[in-house]
Structures are given as C-alpha cells and as structure tokens.
Design a protein around this motif. Structure first.
Motif, PDB file in Angstrom:
ATOM      1  N   GLU A   1      57.447  37.680  71.756  1.00  0.00           N
ATOM      2  CA  GLU A   1      57.976  38.605  72.758  1.00  0.00           C
ATOM      3  C   GLU A   1      59.299  39.241  72.338  1.00  0.00           C
ATOM      4  O   GLU A   1      59.771  40.181  72.983  1.00  0.00           O
ATOM      5  N   LYS A   2      59.903  38.756  71.254  1.00  0.00           N
ATOM      6  CA  LYS A   2      61.147  39.335  70.767  1.00  0.00           C
ATOM      7  C   LYS A   2      60.894  40.382  69.680  1.00  0.00           C
ATOM      8  O   LYS A   2      61.825  40.954  69.119  1.00  0.00           O
ATOM      9  N   MET A   3      59.616  40.616  69.381  1.00  0.00           N
ATOM     10  CA  MET A   3      59.233  41.608  68.383  1.00  0.00           C
ATOM     11  C   MET A   3      58.747  42.891  69.053  1.00  0.00           C
ATOM     12  O   MET A   3      58.302  42.879  70.204  1.00  0.00           O
ATOM     13  N   ILE A   4      58.822  43.969  68.323  1.00  0.00           N
ATOM     14  CA  ILE A   4      58.327  45.264  68.796  1.00  0.00           C
ATOM     15  C   ILE A   4      57.345  45.802  67.760  1.00  0.00           C
ATOM     16  O   ILE A   4      57.602  45.720  66.550  1.00  0.00           O
ATOM     17  N   VAL A   5      56.222  46.335  68.225  1.00  0.00           N
ATOM     18  CA  VAL A   5      55.276  46.986  67.330  1.00  0.00           C
ATOM     19  C   VAL A   5      55.295  48.476  67.636  1.00  0.00           C
ATOM     20  O   VAL A   5      55.281  48.890  68.796  1.00  0.00           O
ATOM     21  N   SER A   6      55.363  49.311  66.587  1.00  0.00           N
ATOM     22  CA  SER A   6      55.478  50.761  66.777  1.00  0.00           C
ATOM     23  C   SER A   6      54.709  51.486  65.689  1.00  0.00           C
ATOM     24  O   SER A   6      54.478  50.960  64.595  1.00  0.00           O
ATOM     25  N   LEU A   7      54.307  52.723  66.028  1.00  0.00           N
ATOM     26  CA  LEU A   7      53.573  53.544  65.062  1.00  0.00           C
ATOM     27  C   LEU A   7      54.501  54.144  64.009  1.00  0.00           C
ATOM     28  O   LEU A   7      54.076  54.408  62.881  1.00  0.00           O
ATOM     29  N   ASN A   8      55.748  54.337  64.385  1.00  0.00           N
ATOM     30  CA  ASN A   8      56.722  54.940  63.473  1.00  0.00           C
ATOM     31  C   ASN A   8      57.773  53.909  63.077  1.00  0.00           C
ATOM     32  O   ASN A   8      58.093  53.003  63.864  1.00  0.00           O
ATOM     33  N   PRO A   9      58.340  54.024  61.889  1.00  0.00           N
ATOM     34  CA  PRO A   9      59.364  53.068  61.474  1.00  0.00           C
ATOM     35  C   PRO A   9      60.584  53.167  62.385  1.00  0.00           C
ATOM     36  O   PRO A   9      60.986  54.276  62.768  1.00  0.00           O
ATOM     37  N   PRO A  10      61.176  52.050  62.794  1.00  0.00           N
ATOM     38  CA  PRO A  10      62.358  52.096  63.652  1.00  0.00           C
ATOM     39  C   PRO A  10      63.528  52.759  62.935  1.00  0.00           C
ATOM     40  O   PRO A  10      63.724  52.580  61.732  1.00  0.00           O
ATOM     41  N   LYS A  11      64.282  53.549  63.672  1.00  0.00           N
ATOM     42  CA  LYS A  11      65.383  54.313  63.081  1.00  0.00           C
ATOM     43  C   LYS A  11      66.550  53.395  62.713  1.00  0.00           C
ATOM     44  O   LYS A  11      66.852  52.430  63.417  1.00  0.00           O
ATOM     45  N   ASN A  12      67.185  53.710  61.615  1.00  0.00           N
ATOM     46  CA  ASN A  12      68.413  53.038  61.180  1.00  0.00           C
ATOM     47  C   ASN A  12      68.242  51.532  60.982  1.00  0.00           C
ATOM     48  O   ASN A  12      69.175  50.758  61.189  1.00  0.00           O
ATOM     49  N   MET A  13      67.034  51.120  60.599  1.00  0.00           N
ATOM     50  CA  MET A  13      66.793  49.698  60.321  1.00  0.00           C
ATOM     51  C   MET A  13      66.276  49.546  58.898  1.00  0.00           C
ATOM     52  O   MET A  13      65.248  50.118  58.535  1.00  0.00           O
ATOM     53  N   THR A  14      67.007  48.770  58.105  1.00  0.00           N
ATOM     54  CA  THR A  14      66.567  48.473  56.740  1.00  0.00           C
ATOM     55  C   THR A  14      66.199  47.002  56.589  1.00  0.00           C
ATOM     56  O   THR A  14      65.694  46.590  55.541  1.00  0.00           O
ATOM     57  N   GLU A  15      66.470  46.222  57.644  1.00  0.00           N
ATOM     58  CA  GLU A  15      66.142  44.792  57.650  1.00  0.00           C
ATOM     59  C   GLU A  15      65.289  44.489  58.878  1.00  0.00           C
ATOM     60  O   GLU A  15      65.254  45.252  59.834  1.00  0.00           O
ATOM     61  N   ASN A  16      64.605  43.361  58.849  1.00  0.00           N
ATOM     62  CA  ASN A  16      63.784  42.916  59.981  1.00  0.00           C
ATOM     63  C   ASN A  16      62.686  43.916  60.330  1.00  0.00           C
ATOM     64  O   ASN A  16      62.382  44.137  61.501  1.00  0.00           O
ATOM     65  N   VAL A  17      62.092  44.520  59.318  1.00  0.00           N
ATOM     66  CA  VAL A  17      60.987  45.466  59.524  1.00  0.00           C
ATOM     67  C   VAL A  17      59.842  45.090  58.586  1.00  0.00           C
ATOM     68  O   VAL A  17      60.037  44.988  57.374  1.00  0.00           O
ATOM     69  N   LEU A  18      58.669  44.898  59.163  1.00  0.00           N
ATOM     70  CA  LEU A  18      57.481  44.573  58.384  1.00  0.00           C
ATOM     71  C   LEU A  18      56.408  45.618  58.657  1.00  0.00           C
ATOM     72  O   LEU A  18      56.264  46.084  59.786  1.00  0.00           O
TER      73      LEU A  18
END
Length: 382
Positions: A304-321
């Motif tokens: 529940e602390k994660m977010i799934v999205s179609l587009n890459p999250p802005k200004n994030m270079t870490e914690n993105v899979l």
C-alpha cells in the motif's frame, strides 16, 4: 452494531516506564515434550491492564505458553511469576487467572445464566452474590434477552459471549484467550474484536490472547509477541511491528510485503542507498543503516506504500522499478496489482479505489512503473 464509547482514551505504554513493575514475568522458560522443544528459553514481561497478543503460525508454541500461564503445563525449566508470586507450585485453580477455550466448552444442558454461574457455585458463594454477578456479566456482554436459552439456541457469536462472561464472572486478574474468535465468520469476528477491546478496557483486566490471525492481533492488542519455532522473534506495539519489523521473517508474517535483496552503496546520517535486484536499481531509504558499504541487506516495502503508474514518476531517479502488469485483483476499496519486473520477479502493489470506476485505467500487460517514497523503505539485516 458497535456502540460509541465516550470514555477518553489515554496513552497506555507501561513498558516504557522504568518504574513500572510487570504483572507477569516469564523468565527463561523452556518446555520440552520428550526431545521436542516447544518453548525455547523465552523471557517476556506483561503489564497490568495490557491486552497482550501471542501471534504466530501453528506449531510455534503460543498455545503451550498460554497453557503454562494457566498452569495446565509446567515449564521444564525457568519460572513464571504472576502478580509477584512464583507459580511453580501453584495449581491452575488457585492462580489469579481464568482461561477461555477456543471450543467455548459450554454446558449444553445449562442456560446462559447457569453456565455463567457455574464457577461461582463451585466456589460456594452466597446465592444473592451469585445472582448479582451473573446479572452484571449478562449486562456486560449484552445477552439480557437470551439469559434463559441454552447454547444450542444461540448463534456462534452469542455462545462466544457466554463463554467470555463465564470466564470473567470470577473476577480474575488475568484472562487467557485461546483463539477465541476462530469459529466466527469474518464480519462478526471483526465486530467482536472491538467488543473485546471495550470490555477489557472497561474492566481493567489483563488479557493475553493467542491467535494466528495477524489482523486480529493488530486490532485488539497493546503489544504483540511474534513467535516462531518456540522463540520470540519480536515484541512491540502493532504499529511498530508492522512499520518496523526487525527481520524478514517478521515482515513476511505480518501482512503483505515486498522484499528485495541488495547491497549497501551509500550511508548518510539520515538515509542510505541500497542497490537491489540483478540490475542494481538504486533504492533510497528514509533512515540511516548500521551496515558497511557492500554488505548484503534486504529492503522491505509494504504494497500500500507503492504506486503503480503508466508514466515514469517525475523527478525520481531512485525507488523506481519498471515492469508489466501480470494480474489485477479488484477488492472493492482496493485494487491489487501484480507487476512482473524486468528481472522476472513479481511485486505486489495495493492502491485505494478513490473513484467509482467500471474500468481500470491500468490493465493487464500494460508497461508500468512502480515507485515509492524513501520513508516507505525498511532495511532489514537478517
């Protein structure tokens, strides 16, 4: 329906007060059955008025420990002290405790009133005193309209309340509950959990509950002892157990969790960077870690602390899979996404359905990004 409780709730944490004496001391207790070690050198403190949960899978030793508190089993070594008295030579019927069994063990030929009065009659109390106490207990568990009925004429929830009233009728200093809600359906079990909490708070009696149900333990207890193979893995309040488990075993047992193996790449005063998965994806934590650079650790993140999205999250270079939606479960208030990452491992993401939708904007086989905030990452050393 659960009635509103107007009683003010204050912070209750006697385990944090140095001058507070525990009501129960379990000191280096071991219990063996032949060559099998059911309880392995356990030490625990339980405080007066606590609602204490022994939580763990079948066979972990929680019921054996409860039975030793009741006096039905004797420790092979170590000792149990209740209210300042060593229980080594105190038989069950003379201990300041009572036990409510999973089966309820009601007498089928007796009415509700008679079941509740049974223990009081065994103690040869005056009839008037017995009648007053039975009436108090029936009022407490809200069974006034069912006092003359026998167990077979009651629902499962009503039988459970009769068993509770009978257990409390003798005013024990501590009540032991062995999987007391296991026979109830999910909705009734959830309602009864809050009733138990209200009754325990109203009476001020120490409750110790054995359960394998994580949600039940999280709901009712002031503290949880997570047990594993006859030992105690962690003792803490529910929020701390959930948010800051001390091992992969505890994290995996309490709720759903995604766990990634990685190595420490950078340590700061208030954060750390862990490189996870085969492709060394950088993960930032919201806390520092006591680990050397290059040391293997594990990062736990709740779905529940994660977010799934179609587009890459802005200004994030870490914690993105990056991955692909493998499966979707619609649970009404939540949608659960199983996302297959590029390294083939699967992660689970749970997102609240805030809007009424008949179609998901994210669907099967979509390429998606899974992301989370640094403070959602918990680093585990084992």
């Amino acid at each position: 329906m659960i009635e509103a409780n107007s009683q003010e709730h204050t912070v209750f944490a006697p385990w944090n007060e140095a001058d507070k004496e525990p009501f129960v001391r379990i000191e280096n207790v071991t219990k063996k059955f032949g060559n099998f070690v059911a309880i392995d050198n356990i030490s625990l403190n339980i405080f007066e008025r606590e609602f204490y949960a022994l939580l763990g899978p079948s066979g972990c030793g929680k019921t054996t420990l409860l039975r030793m508190l009741a006096g039905f089993e004797i420790p092979t070594s170590g000792r149990i002290i209740i209210d300042g008295e060593d229980m080594s030579k105190v038989p069950p019927h003379k201990r300041p405790v009572n036990m409510m069994f999973q089966s309820y063990a009601l007498f089928p030929h007796m009415t509700v009133e008679q079941n509740i009065a049974f223990g009081l009659k065994q103690d040869h109390l005056p009839k008037a005193e017995i009648a007053d106490q039975v009436e108090r207990m029936i009022n407490l568990v809200k069974l006034n309209a069912f006092a003359k009925r026998k167990p077979e004429q009651l629902s499962g929830g009503q039988r459970q309340r009769v068993a509770l009233a009978r257990s409390l009728a003798k005013n024990p200093k501590m009540l032991l509950l062995d999987e007391p809600l296991g026979a109830l359906d999910k909705k009734l079990r959830e309602e009864t959990q809050f009733e138990l909490m209200n009754i325990q708070e109203k009476l001020g009696i120490t409750f110790v509950i054995v359960t394998h149900d994580q949600e039940e333990a999280m709901t009712v207890s002031s503290r949880i002892a997570v047990m594993d193979s006859g030992t105690v893995a962690q003792v803490a309040p529910p929020a701390e157990i959930y948010e800051f488990p001390n091992s992969r075993k505890v994290a995996d047992f309490i709720g759903d969790v995604n766990i990634f193996e990685g190595r420490v790449a950078d340590v700061q005063a208030d954060s750390a960077q862990i490189l996870i998965n085969a492709s060394d994806v950088p993960v930032r934590t919201g806390r520092s870690v006591e680990a050397a650079l290059g040391e293997t650790v594990w990062v736990a993140v709740r779905p529940e602390k994660m977010i799934v999205s179609l587009n890459p999250p802005k200004n994030m270079t870490e914690n993105v899979l990056k991955g692909e939606v493998w499966d979707i479960g619609y649970l009404g208030k939540l949608s659960v996404y199983h996302v297959r990452l590029q390294d083939k491992r699967m992660v689970t993401v749970a997102m609240t359905n805030r809007y009424r939708e008949t179609e998901h904007t994210i669907t099967w086989e979509d390429s998606v990004y899974v992301s989370w905030a640094p403070n959602a990452s918990v680093v585990l050393m084992s």
